[in-house]
Design a protein around this motif. Structure first.
Motif, PDB file in Angstrom:
ATOM      1  N   UNK A 213      42.730   6.921  16.577  1.00  0.00           N
ATOM      2  CA  UNK A 213      41.477   6.587  15.903  1.00  0.00           C
ATOM      3  C   UNK A 213      41.668   5.181  15.357  1.00  0.00           C
ATOM      4  N   UNK A 214      40.754   4.301  15.723  1.00  0.00           N
ATOM      5  CA  UNK A 214      40.848   2.920  15.282  1.00  0.00           C
ATOM      6  C   UNK A 214      39.611   2.537  14.485  1.00  0.00           C
ATOM      7  N   UNK A 215      39.806   1.650  13.526  1.00  0.00           N
ATOM      8  CA  UNK A 215      38.725   1.216  12.642  1.00  0.00           C
ATOM      9  C   UNK A 215      38.724  -0.305  12.596  1.00  0.00           C
ATOM     10  N   UNK A 216      37.570  -0.879  12.841  1.00  0.00           N
ATOM     11  CA  UNK A 216      37.447  -2.328  12.890  1.00  0.00           C
ATOM     12  C   UNK A 216      37.538  -2.947  11.501  1.00  0.00           C
ATOM     13  N   UNK A 217      38.300  -4.030  11.402  1.00  0.00           N
ATOM     14  CA  UNK A 217      38.311  -4.856  10.201  1.00  0.00           C
ATOM     15  C   UNK A 217      38.006  -6.288  10.612  1.00  0.00           C
ATOM     16  N   UNK A 218      37.950  -7.208   9.675  1.00  0.00           N
ATOM     17  CA  UNK A 218      37.486  -8.557   9.973  1.00  0.00           C
ATOM     18  C   UNK A 218      38.341  -9.256  11.020  1.00  0.00           C
ATOM     19  N   UNK A 219      39.651  -9.121  10.945  1.00  0.00           N
ATOM     20  CA  UNK A 219      40.533  -9.867  11.844  1.00  0.00           C
ATOM     21  C   UNK A 219      41.209  -8.994  12.886  1.00  0.00           C
ATOM     22  N   UNK A 220      40.804  -7.767  13.033  1.00  0.00           N
ATOM     23  CA  UNK A 220      41.449  -6.877  13.991  1.00  0.00           C
ATOM     24  C   UNK A 220      41.002  -5.453  13.769  1.00  0.00           C
ATOM     25  N   UNK A 221      41.976  -4.532  13.759  1.00  0.00           N
ATOM     26  CA  UNK A 221      41.614  -3.147  13.504  1.00  0.00           C
ATOM     27  C   UNK A 221      42.813  -2.382  12.941  1.00  0.00           C
ATOM     28  N   UNK A 223      44.855   1.269  12.952  1.00  0.00           N
ATOM     29  CA  UNK A 223      45.096   2.330  13.928  1.00  0.00           C
ATOM     30  C   UNK A 223      45.784   3.509  13.263  1.00  0.00           C
ATOM     31  N   UNK A 224      45.367   4.710  13.626  1.00  0.00           N
ATOM     32  CA  UNK A 224      46.063   5.933  13.239  1.00  0.00           C
ATOM     33  C   UNK A 224      46.272   6.776  14.487  1.00  0.00           C
ATOM     34  N   UNK A 241      46.676   5.372   8.965  1.00  0.00           N
ATOM     35  CA  UNK A 241      46.233   3.978   8.978  1.00  0.00           C
ATOM     36  C   UNK A 241      47.184   3.134   8.127  1.00  0.00           C
ATOM     37  N   UNK A 242      47.419   1.911   8.566  1.00  0.00           N
ATOM     38  CA  UNK A 242      48.265   1.002   7.799  1.00  0.00           C
ATOM     39  C   UNK A 242      49.528   0.611   8.520  1.00  0.00           C
ATOM     40  N   UNK A 243      49.936   1.416   9.510  1.00  0.00           N
ATOM     41  CA  UNK A 243      51.079   1.059  10.344  1.00  0.00           C
ATOM     42  C   UNK A 243      50.585   0.491  11.669  1.00  0.00           C
ATOM     43  N   UNK A 244      51.454  -0.244  12.334  1.00  0.00           N
ATOM     44  CA  UNK A 244      51.157  -0.672  13.697  1.00  0.00           C
ATOM     45  C   UNK A 244      51.507   0.472  14.640  1.00  0.00           C
ATOM     46  N   UNK A 245      50.601   0.787  15.521  1.00  0.00           N
ATOM     47  CA  UNK A 245      50.813   1.866  16.487  1.00  0.00           C
ATOM     48  C   UNK A 245      50.246   1.408  17.817  1.00  0.00           C
ATOM     49  N   UNK A 246      51.022   1.591  18.891  1.00  0.00           N
ATOM     50  CA  UNK A 246      50.564   1.115  20.190  1.00  0.00           C
ATOM     51  C   UNK A 246      50.733   2.208  21.240  1.00  0.00           C
ATOM     52  N   UNK A 247      51.470   1.951  22.315  1.00  0.00           N
ATOM     53  CA  UNK A 247      51.453   2.838  23.481  1.00  0.00           C
ATOM     54  C   UNK A 247      52.336   4.070  23.303  1.00  0.00           C
ATOM     55  N   UNK A 260      55.806   1.749  17.463  1.00  0.00           N
ATOM     56  CA  UNK A 260      55.242   1.678  16.118  1.00  0.00           C
ATOM     57  C   UNK A 260      56.244   1.024  15.178  1.00  0.00           C
ATOM     58  N   UNK A 261      55.753   0.609  14.016  1.00  0.00           N
ATOM     59  CA  UNK A 261      56.645   0.118  12.959  1.00  0.00           C
ATOM     60  C   UNK A 261      56.797   1.174  11.857  1.00  0.00           C
ATOM     61  N   UNK A 262      56.582   2.433  12.182  1.00  0.00           N
ATOM     62  CA  UNK A 262      56.663   3.519  11.205  1.00  0.00           C
ATOM     63  C   UNK A 262      58.065   3.662  10.622  1.00  0.00           C
ATOM     64  N   UNK A 263      59.115   3.270  11.380  1.00  0.00           N
ATOM     65  CA  UNK A 263      60.497   3.360  10.892  1.00  0.00           C
ATOM     66  C   UNK A 263      60.886   2.076  10.168  1.00  0.00           C
ATOM     67  N   UNK A 264      60.763   0.958  10.845  1.00  0.00           N
ATOM     68  CA  UNK A 264      61.008  -0.347  10.231  1.00  0.00           C
ATOM     69  C   UNK A 264      60.260  -1.396  11.031  1.00  0.00           C
TER      70      UNK A 264
END
Length: 379
Positions: A213-221, A223-224, A241-247, A260-264
């Motif tokens: 689920x992604x939510x748009x913000x001014x400079x990007x979005x 992701x959860x 929401x608040x972490x970087x999450x990708x493939x 993701x950067x969920x660990x570091x």
């Protein structure tokens, strides 16, 4: 490395996304789109031809046309086994409604499924659909060009989200709304902002779904990452929401791989659905992000990188999980123009036998599908 061009210029050919099997049961015919262009995002009037590339002759065999596609994910082509005959699906517009066509390449017969397919169950005749017209106004690179207005897009609708599609009778029903997920997140920052779902994937036994689920913000979005049953029940947020999450990909019915950067720092991690037991994998060996998918025997990861360095080389690799060993399969130059909505990610894909890989690339000037037979060192 034995890399061959599977499709043939002058027209452009591409499959689109990763983690989907493009081959028929004989591994001779590969699903593909053919287009006259590839240096601008598709417009509503742009048309792609849907067909198969013959592995033996490299001929493209045309079957249908569609205007529901993009350069990143194609038309979400899938082989399905929902009737007595083999069929493949592609997304299409029917007026202002998104549908999927199920086409029998032997007879040419076409059925219509009420919704645009995003993912197909490995165990049941059902799929999950998304509104790619909405995505054209949320993140155009993965949406389908439409004449609808951005101002008409509701920020967090109750009547749009994940759709369960019956591949036998063609029916569709909404099983999870975007509004449902935003409420479940409990994140006050997301209220009233434009949200959308993307990147849906069934687990290996068809019992769970993974999606963004992604939510748009001014400079990007923002992701959860979420899991849910195919009927919309048992929704659970895996990464807020608040972490970087990708493939991502599923290794087993319960084990998930995600970058993701969920660990570091950003990198690949594995965890168990619902346990949040994040463990780093391939640090200092794998890239920070890439289109990674498990081999059919789940022993290897196939992955790519975006074009890097002054030479803009996109790297293709496989990674032995048990040995923590990477084998580079090739590097491919992508000219500077191929960025943003017209970039050409390699999006590598396994064949069901685990011995053949295909990927899309523009390193020879046109957008084509390439085939690679794995060396003995990774067999």
């Amino acid at each position: 490395m034995n890399i061959k061009k599977l499709s043939t210029p002058p027209k452009h050919h591409f499959f689109g996304y990763y983690g989907i099997n493009p081959w028929d049961h004989t591994t001779r015919y590969h699903l593909a789109l053919e287009a006259d262009f590839h240096t601008h995002p598709p417009l509503p009037e742009d048309v792609a031809t849907v067909g198969l590339v013959d592995r033996d002759t490299r001929q493209f065999i045309s079957y249908a046309k569609t205007t529901a596609f993009n350069l990143q994910q194609g038309s979400m082509l899938h082989w399905i086994d929902a009737t007595s005959a083999a069929e493949f699906t592609f997304n299409d517009w029917e007026g202002d409604m998104l549908v999927s066509r199920a086409l029998n390449p032997t007879t040419g017969d076409v059925r219509t499924i009420n919704g645009a397919i995003a993912a197909v169950s490995p165990t049941a005749p059902l799929a999950i659909g998304l509104n790619y017209g909405r995505m054209a106004h949320c993140r155009a690179v993965v949406g389908y060009a439409t004449h609808s207005k951005s101002s008409d897009i509701e920020a967090q609708p109750e009547a749009d989200g994940l759709y369960q599609l019956n591949l036998q009778d063609g029916s569709s029903q909404l099983v999870l709304s975007i509004a449902d997920v935003i409420r479940a997140s409990g994140d006050a920052r997301m209220v009233e902002k434009r949200a959308w779902f993307n990147h849906v994937l069934f687990n290996t036994d068809g019992t769970r779904l993974l999606f963004f689920c992604r939510v748009r913000e001014k400079t990007g979005f923002y992701t959860s990452l979420w899991t849910v049953n195919p009927d919309g029940s048992d929704l659970e947020m895996q990464i807020p929401f608040g972490y970087r999450v990708s493939h991502f990909d599923w290794r087993t019915p319960t084990r998930i791989l995600v970058s993701s950067d969920i660990v570091d720092e950003m990198g690949f991690v594995e965890f168990t659905d619902g346990a949040h037991d994040f463990t780093s994998i391939g640090r200092s060996v794998l890239p920070h992000d890439g289109h990674a998918s498990f081999s059919p025997d789940r022993q290897w990861l196939l992955c790519d990188t975006y074009p890097r360095g002054p030479e803009r080389l996109a790297q293709l690799m496989v990674y032995n999980i048990a040995e923590d060993r990477k084998v580079v399969l090739g590097e491919f130059h992508h000219e500077e123009q191929f960025t943003g909505d017209i970039r050409c990610d390699l999006h590598p894909r396994w064949a069901p036998d685990g011995q053949t890989i295909t990927f899309d690339s523009v390193h020879e000037g046109s957008r084509q599908i390439y085939l690679l037979e794995l060396p003995s060192s990774v067999k």
